[in-house]
Design a protein around this motif. Structure first.
Motif, mmCIF file in Angstrom:
data_model
loop_
_atom_site.group_PDB
_atom_site.id
_atom_site.type_symbol
_atom_site.label_atom_id
_atom_site.label_comp_id
_atom_site.label_asym_id
_atom_site.label_seq_id
_atom_site.Cartn_x
_atom_site.Cartn_y
_atom_site.Cartn_z
ATOM 1 N N ALA A 154 -48.046 9.199 -60.753
ATOM 2 C CA ALA A 154 -46.573 9.227 -60.788
ATOM 3 C C ALA A 154 -45.984 8.972 -59.403
ATOM 4 O O ALA A 154 -45.034 9.626 -58.983
ATOM 5 N N GLY A 155 -46.592 8.019 -58.699
ATOM 6 C CA GLY A 155 -46.082 7.631 -57.390
ATOM 7 C C GLY A 155 -46.480 8.541 -56.255
ATOM 8 O O GLY A 155 -46.097 8.296 -55.092
ATOM 9 N N ARG A 156 -47.246 9.584 -56.548
ATOM 10 C CA ARG A 156 -47.686 10.514 -55.500
ATOM 11 C C ARG A 156 -49.179 10.385 -55.280
ATOM 12 O O ARG A 156 -49.939 10.129 -56.208
ATOM 13 N N SER A 157 -49.603 10.591 -54.029
ATOM 14 C CA SER A 157 -51.020 10.577 -53.694
ATOM 15 C C SER A 157 -51.605 11.961 -53.953
ATOM 16 O O SER A 157 -51.145 12.956 -53.383
ATOM 17 N N VAL A 158 -52.596 12.021 -54.840
ATOM 18 C CA VAL A 158 -53.243 13.285 -55.191
ATOM 19 C C VAL A 158 -54.658 13.274 -54.609
ATOM 20 O O VAL A 158 -55.477 12.429 -54.980
ATOM 21 N N PRO A 159 -54.975 14.186 -53.679
ATOM 22 C CA PRO A 159 -56.316 14.192 -53.088
ATOM 23 C C PRO A 159 -57.381 14.584 -54.101
ATOM 24 O O PRO A 159 -57.200 15.519 -54.882
ATOM 25 N N LEU A 160 -58.486 13.865 -54.093
ATOM 26 C CA LEU A 160 -59.639 14.201 -54.920
ATOM 27 C C LEU A 160 -60.727 14.880 -54.095
ATOM 28 O O LEU A 160 -61.375 15.811 -54.558
ATOM 29 N N VAL A 161 -60.926 14.378 -52.890
ATOM 30 C CA VAL A 161 -61.952 14.940 -52.012
ATOM 31 C C VAL A 161 -61.295 15.996 -51.133
ATOM 32 O O VAL A 161 -60.454 15.693 -50.287
ATOM 33 N N THR A 162 -61.658 17.240 -51.365
ATOM 34 C CA THR A 162 -61.120 18.369 -50.620
ATOM 35 C C THR A 162 -62.276 19.258 -50.168
ATOM 36 O O THR A 162 -63.383 19.172 -50.716
ATOM 37 N N PRO A 163 -62.059 20.133 -49.196
ATOM 38 C CA PRO A 163 -63.138 21.046 -48.794
ATOM 39 C C PRO A 163 -63.669 21.882 -49.958
ATOM 40 O O PRO A 163 -64.882 22.063 -50.093
ATOM 41 N N ALA A 164 -62.777 22.366 -50.824
ATOM 42 C CA ALA A 164 -63.229 23.175 -51.958
ATOM 43 C C ALA A 164 -64.072 22.348 -52.922
ATOM 44 O O ALA A 164 -65.093 22.822 -53.446
ATOM 45 N N MET A 165 -63.637 21.118 -53.170
ATOM 46 C CA MET A 165 -64.395 20.249 -54.067
ATOM 47 C C MET A 165 -65.775 19.961 -53.486
ATOM 48 O O MET A 165 -66.789 19.991 -54.191
ATOM 49 N N LEU A 166 -65.834 19.687 -52.175
ATOM 50 C CA LEU A 166 -67.122 19.408 -51.538
ATOM 51 C C LEU A 166 -68.048 20.621 -51.617
ATOM 52 O O LEU A 166 -69.246 20.483 -51.891
ATOM 53 N N ARG A 167 -67.507 21.795 -51.379
ATOM 54 C CA ARG A 167 -68.346 23.005 -51.469
ATOM 55 C C ARG A 167 -68.918 23.169 -52.873
ATOM 56 O O ARG A 167 -70.099 23.496 -53.045
ATOM 57 N N ALA A 168 -68.087 22.921 -53.880
ATOM 58 C CA ALA A 168 -68.544 23.059 -55.268
ATOM 59 C C ALA A 168 -69.633 22.046 -55.591
ATOM 60 O O ALA A 168 -70.649 22.383 -56.212
ATOM 61 N N VAL A 169 -69.426 20.791 -55.173
ATOM 62 C CA VAL A 169 -70.410 19.740 -55.455
ATOM 63 C C VAL A 169 -71.714 20.017 -54.714
ATOM 64 O O VAL A 169 -72.810 19.906 -55.279
ATOM 65 N N HIS A 170 -71.619 20.385 -53.437
ATOM 66 C CA HIS A 170 -72.827 20.675 -52.649
ATOM 67 C C HIS A 170 -73.588 21.879 -53.206
ATOM 68 O O HIS A 170 -74.824 21.911 -53.153
ATOM 69 N N SER A 171 -72.867 22.850 -53.743
ATOM 70 C CA SER A 171 -73.537 24.029 -54.299
ATOM 71 C C SER A 171 -74.390 23.671 -55.504
ATOM 72 O O SER A 171 -75.319 24.409 -55.847
ATOM 73 N N ARG A 172 -74.067 22.531 -56.140
ATOM 74 C CA ARG A 172 -74.856 22.081 -57.291
ATOM 75 C C ARG A 172 -75.891 21.031 -56.900
ATOM 76 O O ARG A 172 -76.467 20.366 -57.765
ATOM 77 N N GLY A 173 -76.104 20.870 -55.586
ATOM 78 C CA GLY A 173 -77.165 19.994 -55.106
ATOM 79 C C GLY A 173 -76.853 18.522 -55.165
ATOM 80 O O GLY A 173 -77.764 17.687 -55.146
#
Length: 215
Positions: A154-173
């Motif tokens: 909707a015309g706004r930039s929504v971040p996908l890669v965030t510190p919280a997202m990275l921590r969650a992904v890394h925790s799952r290897g």
């Protein structure tokens, strides 16, 4: 320049050869025209990009025998030739195979099993980036999330890669590769955040950033 990893896309010609090329057609970056899947390899080879012929994946794997290659399957006809090429070159342990098509990834995995690392499909990336609870309950297949840093909604930039997202992904290897990052400030920000890989067209800029950081 010191890079140990490169990235390419693959398409199959009408006679089953696999070429390392981004577009499905020749028109945009060559003086020739036509859909690659409708042309034989000999015809595709007559086109050139900046004076160089379009390489086959065989030539890429032979030219860079010790380099890791991320390979994006662009169309279904490339699946079986890719599996054959990786076995032919004993390259199954130095590639990661990706695709924007979940069905293409599924077919490739059925051919190769766990022998080849694969990226998480687009639905799994969306789960992991936007619905982390779902990703924990129904973890997607694949070892690498390959994704843009943000999307426009909707015309706004929504971040996908965030510190919280990275921590969650890394925790799952799993690891996160971000595409396509060509500006120095964005490279700096993502490296500081802890991403595992950056896909870029500006290989000179990324090389400078990494050298300055002793990476």
């Amino acid at each position: 320049m010191g890079y140990s990893h490169i990235e390419t896309d693959v398409h199959a010609t009408s006679d089953g050869a696999l070429v390392a090329f981004h577009d499905d057609r020749l028109d945009r970056v060559t003086a020739d025209h036509g859909l690659i899947r409708e042309l034989p390899l000999a015809r595709v080879r007559r086109a050139d990009v900046g004076g160089e012929p379009i390489p086959t994946l065989d030539e890429v794997l032979e030219a860079f025998p010790d380099t890791f290659v991320n390979i994006d399957i662009k169309e279904p006809g490339a699946i079986a030739p890719l599996a054959a090429a990786l076995r032919r070159h004993s390259a199954t342990r130095r590639v990661c195979v990706a695709s924007f098509g979940s069905s293409r990834l599924a077919r490739f995995r059925s051919l190769m099993g766990p022998e080849v690392a694969t990226a998480v499909g687009p639905i799994g990336v969306a789960w992991s980036a936007l619905g982390r609870v779902v990703a924990r309950v129904l973890p997607p297949r694949g070892v690498a999330l390959q994704m843009p840093a943000s999307i426009r909604v909707a015309g706004r930039s929504v971040p996908l890669v965030t510190p919280a997202m990275l921590r969650a992904v890394h925790s799952r290897g799993r690891v996160v590769h971000v595409w396509t990052v060509n500006e120095r400030p964005a490279m700096e920000r993502l490296i500081d955040m802890g991403v595992d890989g950056i896909v870029t067209d500006a290989i000179d800029v990324l090389s400078e950033v990494m050298a300055e950081r002793g990476m």
